[in-house]
Structure formats: C-alpha cells, structure tokens
Write a protein that holds these residues in place. Structure first.
Motif, PDB file in Angstrom:
ATOM      1  N   ALA A 170      13.366  -8.887   4.800  1.00 48.11           N
ATOM      2  CA  ALA A 170      13.297  -7.428   4.911  1.00 48.11           C
ATOM      3  C   ALA A 170      11.854  -6.935   4.831  1.00 48.11           C
ATOM      4  O   ALA A 170      11.445  -6.047   5.591  1.00 48.11           O
ATOM      5  N   VAL A 171      11.086  -7.507   3.909  1.00 50.66           N
ATOM      6  CA  VAL A 171       9.679  -7.106   3.784  1.00 50.66           C
ATOM      7  C   VAL A 171       8.909  -7.465   5.048  1.00 50.66           C
ATOM      8  O   VAL A 171       8.123  -6.667   5.574  1.00 50.66           O
ATOM      9  N   GLY A 172       9.138  -8.692   5.546  1.00 52.31           N
ATOM     10  CA  GLY A 172       8.457  -9.093   6.774  1.00 52.31           C
ATOM     11  C   GLY A 172       8.867  -8.249   7.965  1.00 52.31           C
ATOM     12  O   GLY A 172       8.029  -7.836   8.774  1.00 52.31           O
ATOM     13  N   ALA A 173      10.172  -7.940   8.086  1.00 50.44           N
ATOM     14  CA  ALA A 173      10.658  -7.156   9.218  1.00 50.44           C
ATOM     15  C   ALA A 173      10.141  -5.727   9.194  1.00 50.44           C
ATOM     16  O   ALA A 173      10.043  -5.073  10.243  1.00 50.44           O
ATOM     17  N   ALA A 174       9.811  -5.231   8.009  1.00 47.13           N
ATOM     18  CA  ALA A 174       9.313  -3.859   7.904  1.00 47.13           C
ATOM     19  C   ALA A 174       7.930  -3.702   8.540  1.00 47.13           C
ATOM     20  O   ALA A 174       7.571  -2.608   9.003  1.00 47.13           O
ATOM     21  N   LEU A 175       7.151  -4.781   8.595  1.00 49.01           N
ATOM     22  CA  LEU A 175       5.781  -4.673   9.118  1.00 49.01           C
ATOM     23  C   LEU A 175       5.746  -4.280  10.596  1.00 49.01           C
ATOM     24  O   LEU A 175       4.997  -3.362  10.974  1.00 49.01           O
ATOM     25  N   PRO A 176       6.507  -4.927  11.489  1.00 46.45           N
ATOM     26  CA  PRO A 176       6.508  -4.481  12.894  1.00 46.45           C
ATOM     27  C   PRO A 176       7.035  -3.050  13.055  1.00 46.45           C
ATOM     28  O   PRO A 176       6.558  -2.317  13.934  1.00 46.45           O
ATOM     29  N   LEU A 177       7.986  -2.653  12.214  1.00 48.39           N
ATOM     30  CA  LEU A 177       8.514  -1.293  12.308  1.00 48.39           C
ATOM     31  C   LEU A 177       7.468  -0.261  11.907  1.00 48.39           C
ATOM     32  O   LEU A 177       7.385   0.821  12.500  1.00 48.39           O
ATOM     33  N   ILE A 178       6.667  -0.595  10.915  1.00 47.66           N
ATOM     34  CA  ILE A 178       5.570   0.304  10.524  1.00 47.66           C
ATOM     35  C   ILE A 178       4.569   0.423  11.671  1.00 47.66           C
ATOM     36  O   ILE A 178       4.048   1.517  11.960  1.00 47.66           O
ATOM     37  N   ALA A 179       4.299  -0.705  12.344  1.00 43.21           N
ATOM     38  CA  ALA A 179       3.389  -0.670  13.488  1.00 43.21           C
ATOM     39  C   ALA A 179       3.947   0.206  14.608  1.00 43.21           C
ATOM     40  O   ALA A 179       3.190   0.924  15.281  1.00 43.21           O
ATOM     41  N   VAL A 180       5.259   0.188  14.817  1.00 42.51           N
ATOM     42  CA  VAL A 180       5.881   1.045  15.828  1.00 42.51           C
ATOM     43  C   VAL A 180       5.684   2.519  15.468  1.00 42.51           C
ATOM     44  O   VAL A 180       5.364   3.359  16.330  1.00 42.51           O
ATOM     45  N   LEU A 181       5.855   2.855  14.216  1.00 41.73           N
ATOM     46  CA  LEU A 181       5.696   4.245  13.778  1.00 41.73           C
ATOM     47  C   LEU A 181       4.257   4.729  13.929  1.00 41.73           C
ATOM     48  O   LEU A 181       4.015   5.904  14.244  1.00 41.73           O
ATOM     49  N   LEU A 182       3.300   3.840  13.703  1.00 42.22           N
ATOM     50  CA  LEU A 182       1.891   4.239  13.756  1.00 42.22           C
ATOM     51  C   LEU A 182       1.318   4.198  15.167  1.00 42.22           C
ATOM     52  O   LEU A 182       0.301   4.853  15.443  1.00 42.22           O
ATOM     53  N   ALA A 183       1.945   3.460  16.067  1.00 42.56           N
ATOM     54  CA  ALA A 183       1.418   3.314  17.423  1.00 42.56           C
ATOM     55  C   ALA A 183       1.813   4.496  18.293  1.00 42.56           C
ATOM     56  O   ALA A 183       2.728   5.260  17.974  1.00 42.56           O
TER      57      ALA A 183
END
Length: 245
Positions: A170-183
């Motif tokens: 879950a922690v690892g999967a959250a990183l790409p999602l954060i990148a989607v929100l910031l991009a």
C-alpha cells in the motif's frame, strides 16, 4: 592471581564487544517488506502508465490506481499468508516427526547426530562428546537445528508476513498515485515513470544494503526490470487507446 583475573575480565569484555551482526534474522521481514513495496510501486505504476497511455482522464487513472492498490495489497497479504502458513505447517510436521523418532529410536538418532558432526570435520570421539552434551541439553532442538536446519529465529510467521506485505504494498502503491496528482493532467506518464523508477532504485539499494549485498547491483537490477515492465504497459495502453479511438 590478580593478573589472571584481569586477563579473564579483559577476555570477557572483548567477547561482549564482539557481537557479529549477521543478516539471517532479517530474512523473513526483509523479504516480505521488499516484495510488498516493490510490487506496490511497480504494479501500480505500470497500471497507471498503461491507463494513461490509453488517453484516459486523470480521474479514471486515479480510480484504476486506487483499485489496483486495494486489490494488490489484499492479494499480497493473502498470498504471503498462504505461502508462509504452508511453510510453517511443513516445519511443524517435521518437528513432530523428529519428536517421535527421538522417543522411539533415541540410539539411532544419536548415531545420526554423531555422523553429522563427523561429516562437518570433527573426529569421532569429539563428535560423540558434542552429541552427548547437546542431546542432554536439548535433544529436540539440537536435531532440529543440526539435522533439519530449523531454528526459532527463522521460524515462519504467517500473520507478520501478511501484514508486512500488505502495508508495504500500500505504501509503495501510493507513490505513483501521488505522482499522478502532482503531474499535469495531459502529461502524467513521464512524471509517474521517473518518480517510480527513482523510488524503486532507492528501495533496491536499501534492500541490498540491509541484506549485505552490493548496493549498486541491487539498484540496477531493479531499475532494469522495472523500466522494461513500464515500457510494456505503456505500449499496451497506447495500442488499445489507438484501437478504440
């Protein structure tokens, strides 16, 4: 006498200071944590990149990513629990078998233990003496350790492995999602790919260092396979995006 006592005290102090730090006690949790976090980053990043390559909106990409996070975390937990439970069941069966053999054929088990020590380099008198003393101290534990390689330190822990895998995924999967929100909504692929690859490289390096392996090699092998996986999902997403447009 005073000199002898001083020498003994110095020897004891040196032994206490010299505590070797081996990696065996880290294998269980390290394996579950690394696999969980690595799969979380890579699978979610691949999913996000694949959906984004099909020209989906950011909301659709996020929905797919969150669904992948939840499903992946639960899948990792279930998989680890079943796998480690099976290992624990096998080891428990081996313990019970060894306990019965010690109860029904103690002499044969003792001979087997002596032969193990002879095979490791001891002469027979010393091997018999070691076997006698260790058997008197803890017969079952000695046979489990020296005959089967089973120790309490490496005993499988299914719940710990399942929880660790799910949390790290879950922690690892959250990183790409954060990148989607910031991009930018129109340029999500490269920020997600770069952020994910950096995270995976750091994870590979940390895991390698914790396990006592070369840091550079650990980071490079993670980078290679991760970049290959992301490129494949991007190609599939682009192909389906073109075919359905």
């Amino acid at each position: 006498m005073a000199a002898l006592q001083s020498l003994r005290s110095e020897t004891v102090a040196k032994v206490r200071r010299h505590r070797e730090r081996h990696k065996n006690d880290r294998i269980g949790w390290l394996r579950a944590a690394v696999l969980g976090a690595n799969d979380g980053i890579l699978s979610t990043a691949g999913l996000v990149i694949g959906v984004a390559s099909a020209e989906a909106t950011r909301s659709n990409v996020l929905i797919a990513g969150v669904a992948g996070l939840v499903a992946g975390a639960l899948s990792m937990a279930a998989g680890e629990y079943v796998s480690v439970s099976s290992q624990a069941d096998t080891e428990n069966a081996e313990r019970e078998l060894e306990r019965k053999e010690l109860a029904t054929d103690a002499h044969g088990e003792h001979v087997e233990l002596v032969n193990i020590y002879i095979g490791r380099g001891l002469d027979r008198p010393l091997a018999e003496q070691v076997a006698d003393q260790l058997t008197a101290h803890d017969a079952l534990g000695t046979h489990l350790r020296d005959e089967l390689g089973l120790t309490d330190e490496l005993q499988p822990r299914p719940l710990q492995a399942a929880f660790t895998s799910a949390l790290c995924f879950a922690v690892g999967a959250a990183l790409p999602l954060i990148a989607v929100l910031l991009a930018s909504p129109t340029h999500m692929i490269w920020p997600v790919a770069i952020a994910s690859l950096i995270s995976l490289a750091v994870l590979g390096a940390v895991a390698a260092r914790t396990g006592g392996a070369p840091v550079t090699l650990g980071a490079l092998r993670v980078l290679f396979w991760s970049a290959l996986a992301m490129a494949a999902t991007a190609a599939i997403g682009s192909l389906f995006g073109v075919s359905t447009s």
